[in-house]
Design a protein around this motif. Structure first.
Motif, short mmCIF file in Angstrom:
data_model
loop_
_atom_site.label_atom_id
_atom_site.label_comp_id
_atom_site.label_asym_id
_atom_site.label_seq_id
_atom_site.Cartn_x
_atom_site.Cartn_y
_atom_site.Cartn_z
N PHE A 1 -8.10 43.35 -32.66
CA PHE A 1 -6.76 43.07 -32.13
C PHE A 1 -6.46 41.58 -32.16
CE2 PHE A 1 -8.42 41.24 -28.29
CZ PHE A 1 -9.59 41.93 -28.05
N SER A 2 -7.50 40.75 -32.27
CA SER A 2 -7.33 39.30 -32.23
C SER A 2 -6.97 38.71 -33.59
CB SER A 2 -8.62 38.63 -31.73
OG SER A 2 -9.67 38.84 -32.64
N ILE A 3 -6.93 39.53 -34.61
CA ILE A 3 -6.58 39.05 -35.96
C ILE A 3 -5.39 39.83 -36.48
CG2 ILE A 3 -8.94 38.33 -36.48
CD1 ILE A 3 -9.16 40.93 -38.19
N ASN A 4 -4.69 39.25 -37.44
CA ASN A 4 -3.58 39.99 -38.04
C ASN A 4 -3.59 39.88 -39.56
OD1 ASN A 4 -2.62 37.43 -38.54
ND2 ASN A 4 -0.61 37.77 -37.67
N ALA A 5 -4.70 39.40 -40.11
CA ALA A 5 -4.80 39.31 -41.56
C ALA A 5 -6.27 39.23 -41.96
CB ALA A 5 -4.05 38.09 -42.09
N MET A 6 -6.52 39.60 -43.20
CA MET A 6 -7.86 39.47 -43.74
C MET A 6 -7.79 38.94 -45.15
SD MET A 6 -9.71 42.86 -42.22
CE MET A 6 -11.31 42.43 -42.90
N GLY A 7 -8.85 38.25 -45.54
CA GLY A 7 -8.84 37.65 -46.87
C GLY A 7 -10.19 37.73 -47.55
N TRP A 8 -10.16 37.49 -48.83
CA TRP A 8 -11.38 37.40 -49.62
C TRP A 8 -11.50 35.98 -50.18
CZ3 TRP A 8 -15.14 40.97 -50.05
CH2 TRP A 8 -14.85 42.29 -49.69
N TYR A 9 -12.66 35.40 -49.97
CA TYR A 9 -12.99 34.12 -50.56
C TYR A 9 -14.08 34.35 -51.61
CZ TYR A 9 -10.71 31.46 -46.78
OH TYR A 9 -9.80 30.91 -45.91
N ARG A 10 -14.24 33.37 -52.48
CA ARG A 10 -15.36 33.40 -53.40
C ARG A 10 -15.89 31.99 -53.60
NH1 ARG A 10 -12.29 34.93 -59.13
NH2 ARG A 10 -11.10 32.97 -59.32
N GLN A 11 -17.17 31.92 -53.91
CA GLN A 11 -17.78 30.63 -54.19
C GLN A 11 -18.73 30.79 -55.36
OE1 GLN A 11 -19.67 28.60 -50.88
NE2 GLN A 11 -19.43 26.64 -51.92
N ALA A 12 -18.43 30.08 -56.42
CA ALA A 12 -19.28 30.06 -57.60
C ALA A 12 -20.27 28.92 -57.49
CB ALA A 12 -18.42 29.90 -58.85
N PRO A 13 -21.39 29.02 -58.17
CA PRO A 13 -22.40 27.95 -58.12
C PRO A 13 -21.81 26.59 -58.49
CG PRO A 13 -23.30 29.86 -59.21
CD PRO A 13 -21.84 30.14 -59.01
N GLY A 14 -22.05 25.62 -57.64
CA GLY A 14 -21.57 24.27 -57.90
C GLY A 14 -20.09 24.04 -57.67
N LYS A 15 -19.41 25.04 -57.14
CA LYS A 15 -17.97 24.91 -56.90
C LYS A 15 -17.65 25.11 -55.42
CE LYS A 15 -16.40 26.29 -61.50
NZ LYS A 15 -15.46 27.17 -62.25
N GLU A 16 -16.47 24.67 -55.05
CA GLU A 16 -16.03 24.84 -53.67
C GLU A 16 -15.58 26.30 -53.43
OE1 GLU A 16 -14.40 20.33 -52.72
OE2 GLU A 16 -13.06 22.04 -52.59
N ARG A 17 -15.63 26.68 -52.18
CA ARG A 17 -15.16 28.01 -51.82
C ARG A 17 -13.66 28.11 -52.04
NH1 ARG A 17 -17.03 29.48 -46.10
NH2 ARG A 17 -15.39 28.01 -45.52
N GLU A 18 -13.23 29.23 -52.57
CA GLU A 18 -11.83 29.42 -52.95
C GLU A 18 -11.27 30.68 -52.29
OE1 GLU A 18 -9.37 30.01 -57.15
OE2 GLU A 18 -11.41 30.74 -57.00
N LEU A 19 -10.08 30.56 -51.74
CA LEU A 19 -9.40 31.73 -51.18
C LEU A 19 -8.80 32.52 -52.33
CD1 LEU A 19 -8.42 33.39 -48.77
CD2 LEU A 19 -6.46 31.85 -48.61
N VAL A 20 -9.19 33.78 -52.48
CA VAL A 20 -8.77 34.59 -53.61
C VAL A 20 -7.52 35.40 -53.29
CG1 VAL A 20 -9.45 36.48 -55.15
CG2 VAL A 20 -11.14 34.76 -54.45
#
Length: 121
Positions: free
Chosen positions: A29-48
């Motif tokens: 109940f404390s959230i209203n959205a969900m997301g997927w992130y990804r992180q490839a080797p040597g790269k920053e985490r990215e919101l997909v």
């Protein structure tokens, strides 16, 4: 607290498809959205991609038209259908829970364990 459990990663050939799942439990109940992130080797985490309770979806440009985020509210589960996968999609994909207001997603410190997606021939 919100607990997130992911499944569905694996090895797939270029052009193939995978579907990731993320089941939420706890104080959802404390959230209203969900997301997927990804992180490839040597790269920053990215919101997909993100999906808000009202159905709004947002994608990073590189996956538009190939990935689809959806949710099953009866199961408190979010899915990421990934089609036409490319080698550059190889990464650890993590589910995140957060809030979406005024067109902006803010992820909170609720994460799944991560699932490896490898796109290779």
């Amino acid at each position: 607290q919100v607990q997130l459990v992911e499944s569905g990663g694996g090895l797939v050939q270029p052009g193939g498809s995978l579907r990731l799942s993320c089941a939420a439990s706890g104080s959802i109940f404390s959230i209203n959205a969900m997301g997927w992130y990804r992180q490839a080797p040597g790269k920053e985490r990215e919101l997909v991609a993100i999906i808000a309770n009202g159905g709004t979806t947002i994608y990073t440009p590189s996956v538009k038209g190939r990935f689809t985020i959806s949710r099953d509210n009866t199961k408190d589960t979010v899915y990421l259908q990934m089609n036409s996968l490319k080698p550059e999609c190889t990464a650890v994909y993590c589910c995140n829970a957060g809030n979406f207001y005024s067109g902006h997603y803010t992820g909170r410190d609720y994460w799944g364990q991560g699932t490896q997606v490898t796109v290779s021939s």
